[in-house]
Design a protein around this motif. Sequence first.
Motif, mmCIF file in Angstrom:
data_model
loop_
_atom_site.group_PDB
_atom_site.id
_atom_site.type_symbol
_atom_site.label_atom_id
_atom_site.label_comp_id
_atom_site.label_asym_id
_atom_site.label_seq_id
_atom_site.Cartn_x
_atom_site.Cartn_y
_atom_site.Cartn_z
ATOM 1 N N SER A 67 0.947 -1.310 -0.033
ATOM 2 C CA SER A 67 -0.005 -0.113 -0.126
ATOM 3 C C SER A 67 0.815 1.167 -0.016
ATOM 4 C CB SER A 67 -0.990 0.015 1.268
ATOM 5 O OG SER A 67 -0.084 -0.264 2.409
ATOM 6 N N ASN A 68 2.124 1.241 0.186
ATOM 7 C CA ASN A 68 2.961 2.272 0.113
ATOM 8 C C ASN A 68 3.720 2.527 -1.435
ATOM 9 O OD1 ASN A 68 2.386 3.345 2.613
ATOM 10 N ND2 ASN A 68 4.016 1.687 3.355
ATOM 11 N N TYR A 69 3.066 2.262 -2.407
ATOM 12 C CA TYR A 69 3.641 2.445 -3.809
ATOM 13 C C TYR A 69 4.977 1.743 -3.867
ATOM 14 C CZ TYR A 69 0.455 6.270 -3.291
ATOM 15 O OH TYR A 69 -0.773 6.805 -3.079
ATOM 16 N N GLY A 70 5.095 0.574 -3.430
ATOM 17 C CA GLY A 70 6.238 -0.260 -3.522
ATOM 18 C C GLY A 70 6.469 -0.983 -4.926
ATOM 19 N N GLN A 71 7.795 -0.527 -5.338
ATOM 20 C CA GLN A 71 8.163 -1.020 -6.700
ATOM 21 C C GLN A 71 9.173 -2.021 -6.741
ATOM 22 O OE1 GLN A 71 9.608 1.798 -9.743
ATOM 23 N NE2 GLN A 71 8.897 0.194 -11.486
ATOM 24 N N ILE A 72 8.995 -3.230 -7.240
ATOM 25 C CA ILE A 72 10.078 -4.292 -7.005
ATOM 26 C C ILE A 72 11.192 -3.820 -7.830
ATOM 27 C CG2 ILE A 72 10.306 -6.856 -7.541
ATOM 28 C CD1 ILE A 72 7.438 -7.227 -7.248
ATOM 29 N N THR A 73 12.380 -4.052 -7.196
ATOM 30 C CA THR A 73 13.655 -3.769 -7.584
ATOM 31 C C THR A 73 14.574 -4.902 -8.060
ATOM 32 O OG1 THR A 73 14.591 -3.361 -5.812
ATOM 33 C CG2 THR A 73 13.918 -1.499 -6.736
#
Length: 177
Positions: A139-145
Amino acid sequence: MLSKKFIRLAAVLFPALLLSACADRSMHDLKSYVDEVKSRKAGHIEPLPEIKPIETFTYISDGRRSPFESQSQGEETAGQNAANGLSPDFNRRKEELESYPLDSLRMVGLLEQLGITWALIQTQEKTIHRVKAGNYLGSNYGQITQISETPVELTEIIPDGQGGYRERQASLALAGE
């Protein structure tokens, strides 16, 4: 055939006959109990305590700082946060796993297909989703790196409490059964 009908009829009538034998039509004991309860003296209920009004207070700043801001916070840091330009992309269409808090998601497996590494992520409802680097979750705009054998690394964009945003590194480890 006749015996089955007779058994069914007896199965219905026998319990009804037993219940009707137990019924007392006069209900004398119930009437006497109701009369006894009605004849009791009424109890005393204490009145509710008096609620004292709370004295109101109006804050007048007279040039003093706001009590709701930290002492170290000033216009200089607020300007720096706005100037860093970091913020989530609100125009981007949200992916399905962004509707779940990160701590409710579990990495349950890893899959490699045509040179692309996929992580298998399980939701609270036990639904499994396939994600790759660049997908969003949490829910915290997490983008997989990065996806490796044990954790899924991601970068979240969270509010900094001063009107801006900052990045935070997070990971989702492979869950053990």
